[in-house]
Design a protein around this motif. Structure first.
Motif, PDB file in Angstrom:
ATOM      1  N   HIS A  67       0.581  -1.161  -0.418  1.00 39.47           N
ATOM      2  CA  HIS A  67       0.112   0.223   0.039  1.00 39.47           C
ATOM      3  C   HIS A  67       0.713   1.127   0.292  1.00 39.47           C
ATOM      4  CE1 HIS A  67      -3.603   2.039   0.471  1.00 39.47           C
ATOM      5  NE2 HIS A  67      -2.618   3.033   1.818  1.00 39.47           N
ATOM      6  N   LEU A  68       2.137   0.812   0.951  1.00 36.84           N
ATOM      7  CA  LEU A  68       2.669   2.859   1.218  1.00 36.84           C
ATOM      8  C   LEU A  68       3.541   2.505   0.157  1.00 36.84           C
ATOM      9  CD1 LEU A  68       2.353   3.282   5.064  1.00 36.84           C
ATOM     10  CD2 LEU A  68       1.086   3.748   2.814  1.00 36.84           C
ATOM     11  N   GLY A  69       4.393   1.223  -0.330  1.00 38.83           N
ATOM     12  CA  GLY A  69       5.229   1.231  -1.218  1.00 38.83           C
ATOM     13  C   GLY A  69       6.661   1.348  -0.407  1.00 38.83           C
ATOM     14  N   LEU A  70       6.698   1.080   1.467  1.00 40.21           N
ATOM     15  CA  LEU A  70       8.109   1.138   1.964  1.00 40.21           C
ATOM     16  C   LEU A  70       8.595  -0.123   0.985  1.00 40.21           C
ATOM     17  CD1 LEU A  70       6.677   2.668   5.235  1.00 40.21           C
ATOM     18  CD2 LEU A  70       7.761   3.835   3.405  1.00 40.21           C
ATOM     19  N   SER A  71       9.877   0.197   1.118  1.00 37.27           N
ATOM     20  CA  SER A  71      11.094  -0.995   1.193  1.00 37.27           C
ATOM     21  C   SER A  71      11.862  -1.396   2.519  1.00 37.27           C
ATOM     22  CB  SER A  71      11.967  -0.509  -0.019  1.00 37.27           C
ATOM     23  OG  SER A  71      13.204  -1.209   0.091  1.00 37.27           O
ATOM     24  N   LEU A  72      11.766  -1.264   3.336  1.00 40.09           N
ATOM     25  CA  LEU A  72      12.516  -1.329   4.561  1.00 40.09           C
ATOM     26  C   LEU A  72      13.909  -1.330   4.685  1.00 40.09           C
ATOM     27  CD1 LEU A  72       9.779  -3.403   6.607  1.00 40.09           C
ATOM     28  CD2 LEU A  72       9.528  -0.872   6.140  1.00 40.09           C
ATOM     29  N   GLN A  73      14.264  -0.789   5.781  1.00 39.86           N
ATOM     30  CA  GLN A  73      16.015  -1.514   5.832  1.00 39.86           C
ATOM     31  C   GLN A  73      16.535  -2.102   7.022  1.00 39.86           C
ATOM     32  OE1 GLN A  73      17.847   0.764   4.427  1.00 39.86           O
ATOM     33  NE2 GLN A  73      15.959   1.780   3.421  1.00 39.86           N
ATOM     34  N   CYS A  74      17.305  -2.801   6.801  1.00 41.18           N
ATOM     35  CA  CYS A  74      17.947  -4.422   7.821  1.00 41.18           C
ATOM     36  C   CYS A  74      17.404  -3.118   9.692  1.00 41.18           C
ATOM     37  CB  CYS A  74      18.943  -4.351   7.857  1.00 41.18           C
ATOM     38  SG  CYS A  74      19.085  -5.356   6.621  1.00 41.18           S
ATOM     39  N   ALA A  75      17.688  -2.686   9.664  1.00 49.81           N
ATOM     40  CA  ALA A  75      17.340  -1.866  11.091  1.00 49.81           C
ATOM     41  C   ALA A  75      15.983  -2.145  11.219  1.00 49.81           C
ATOM     42  CB  ALA A  75      17.967  -0.650  11.324  1.00 49.81           C
ATOM     43  N   GLU A  76      15.086  -1.608  10.479  1.00 45.16           N
ATOM     44  CA  GLU A  76      13.829  -1.170  10.943  1.00 45.16           C
ATOM     45  C   GLU A  76      12.917  -2.721  10.913  1.00 45.16           C
ATOM     46  OE1 GLU A  76      12.781   2.795   8.515  1.00 45.16           O
ATOM     47  OE2 GLU A  76      13.381   0.928   7.061  1.00 45.16           O
ATOM     48  N   VAL A  77      13.332  -3.722   9.753  1.00 47.13           N
ATOM     49  CA  VAL A  77      12.783  -5.221  10.170  1.00 47.13           C
ATOM     50  C   VAL A  77      13.345  -6.046  11.078  1.00 47.13           C
ATOM     51  CG1 VAL A  77      13.399  -7.522   8.820  1.00 47.13           C
ATOM     52  CG2 VAL A  77      13.404  -5.672   7.803  1.00 47.13           C
ATOM     53  N   ASP A  78      14.623  -5.223  11.871  1.00 38.04           N
ATOM     54  CA  ASP A  78      14.678  -6.034  13.283  1.00 38.04           C
ATOM     55  C   ASP A  78      14.097  -5.078  13.891  1.00 38.04           C
ATOM     56  OD1 ASP A  78      17.358  -7.031  12.649  1.00 38.04           O
ATOM     57  OD2 ASP A  78      18.586  -5.298  12.946  1.00 38.04           O
ATOM     58  N   VAL A  79      13.786  -3.610  14.290  1.00 38.70           N
ATOM     59  CA  VAL A  79      12.676  -3.116  15.307  1.00 38.70           C
ATOM     60  C   VAL A  79      11.153  -3.843  15.428  1.00 38.70           C
ATOM     61  CG1 VAL A  79      11.307  -1.089  15.256  1.00 38.70           C
ATOM     62  CG2 VAL A  79      13.903  -0.688  15.177  1.00 38.70           C
ATOM     63  N   LEU A  80      10.802  -4.620  13.746  1.00 36.16           N
ATOM     64  CA  LEU A  80       9.636  -4.836  14.133  1.00 36.16           C
ATOM     65  C   LEU A  80       9.642  -6.331  14.187  1.00 36.16           C
ATOM     66  CD1 LEU A  80       8.103  -3.773  10.379  1.00 36.16           C
ATOM     67  CD2 LEU A  80       7.535  -2.821  12.552  1.00 36.16           C
ATOM     68  N   ASP A  81      10.545  -6.896  14.021  1.00 38.10           N
ATOM     69  CA  ASP A  81      10.672  -8.638  14.769  1.00 38.10           C
ATOM     70  C   ASP A  81      11.893  -7.742  16.503  1.00 38.10           C
ATOM     71  OD1 ASP A  81      11.538  -9.376  12.351  1.00 38.10           O
ATOM     72  OD2 ASP A  81      13.634  -9.134  12.449  1.00 38.10           O
ATOM     73  N   HIS A  82      11.152  -7.356  16.962  1.00 35.52           N
ATOM     74  CA  HIS A  82      11.460  -7.165  18.478  1.00 35.52           C
ATOM     75  C   HIS A  82      10.349  -6.883  18.515  1.00 35.52           C
ATOM     76  CE1 HIS A  82      12.569  -6.079  22.422  1.00 35.52           C
ATOM     77  NE2 HIS A  82      12.207  -5.527  22.374  1.00 35.52           N
TER      78      HIS A  82
END
Length: 344
Positions: free
Chosen positions: A158-173
């Protein structure tokens, strides 16, 4: 010369089945409502009054899970729609007509206390039912899969965001925190969509007869706070936070009195907040998927409601500060940019 309307084999089968089951060759099913899924509901007038035909195309949505959970709930004293006739293989059911209005149509600030109290009575009955041994569990895999709908369908598609590795880590946590909190809750029978749109006020019979509970086919064994939170933090209707808190407290007191395995109030309120965050993220993802995959854009209009719920819950929990920051710094700016592009 105008072209004839294309035939609709499913509509023809539905009409033929309805006429045969009612023994009325002139019966005409008229659309009553439709699920976010593939089921649809059709009202038909007959000699004995109005009835509802549930049309659940067997290649898309098997009606058997609905029937099975309906029987489980009814055996536990929960008010559910009565089944008057069925053709399971064809995906047609004839149901009692509970009326055109759900709680969502009739609830307002003046009657909400009474209606929610009646809804809680049904919920307490539902939660007292021992989940069937083979009922799916709201386990780690399902909780995590639901959470990933947020990054895949809302942030990505929907938003077209490509997540950075650090952002993936934030969501994983954050997802780890939410999953662990859900699994640590007492586990009961969970409706999974216990909200005003799926509750029908009963205007006849004893006062204890209703509301009738709908859309229960996805029931699982899972966290006890899930359905109460869903009831008061609805997908399509918002209430002042102080009223929601009071309703949660009253539900908790009634659950304690009923002997249900709720924890102490402070822990329950935390459990409700955290399972709420899980649900809010999931529903945001589902609404984006309904738009982009299923061609049902109307649900996106309610996405801001869920971000409002997240705004209420996330600041309370330092362990979710990363998720809160990601939403504030990445998601909301992207939403504003997309909204601006849509208006252009």
């Amino acid at each position: 010369m105008s072209q004839p309307e294309p035939s609709d084999p499913r509509a023809e089968a539905r009409t033929a089945w309805t006429r045969a089951i009612l023994r009325d060759p002139g019966a005409i099913p008229v659309r009553a409502s439709m699920d976010a899924g593939f089921r649809s509901y059709w009202r038909v007038a007959g000699a004995d009054g109005s009835r509802i035909v549930m049309d659940s195309p067997p290649d898309k949505e098997d009606v058997r899970p609905w029937l099975r959970i309906r029987d489980v709930l009814e055996a536990g004293g929960v008010r559910v729609p009565q089944v008057l006739a069925r053709d399971v293989d064809a995906g047609f059911l004839l149901l009692e007509d509970l009326g055109a209005d759900t709680y969502l149509h009739v609830i307002d600030a003046t009657n909400a206390d009474a209606l929610f109290d009646a809804a809680a009575s049904q919920l307490l009955k539902l939660q007292a039912i021992a989940p069937p041994a083979d009922l799916p569990a709201y386990d780690e895999a399902l909780l995590a899969r639901e959470l990933r709908l947020f990054d895949e369908w809302f942030c990505g598609t929907h938003l077209g965001l490509s997540l950075q590795c650090a952002e993936v880590d934030v969501l994983d946590h954050a997802y780890r925190v939410l999953v662990d909190a859900a699994l640590a809750q007492p586990q009961v029978l969970v409706h999974r969509d216990f909200m005003p749109r799926n509750l029908m006020p009963i205007n006849s019979g004893p006062a204890t007869d209703g509301p009738a509970v709908l859309d229960f086919q996805d029931a699982v064994r899972g966290p006890i706070a899930y359905d109460a939170l869903s009831l008061f933090k609805d997908a399509f209707l918002s209430w002042p936070e102080d009223r929601v808190d009071a309703w949660l407290d009253r539900y908790h007191a009634r659950a304690v009195a009923a002997g249900l395995p709720v924890p102490a109030l402070a822990r329950f309120r935390r459990d409700a907040d955290l399972i709420g965050v899980q649900r809010h993220l999931k529903v945001i993802g589902i609404f984006a998927r309904l738009h982009h995959r299923d061609g049902k854009p109307k649900y996106l209009a309610d996405v801001p409601r869920f971000f409002g719920y997240l705004d209420q819950a996330l600041p309370k929990y330092p362990e979710l500060a990363g998720l809160h920051g990601f939403i504030e710094q990445r998601v909301k700016p992207a939403m504003a940019q997309r909204a601006g592009g849509d208006r252009a």
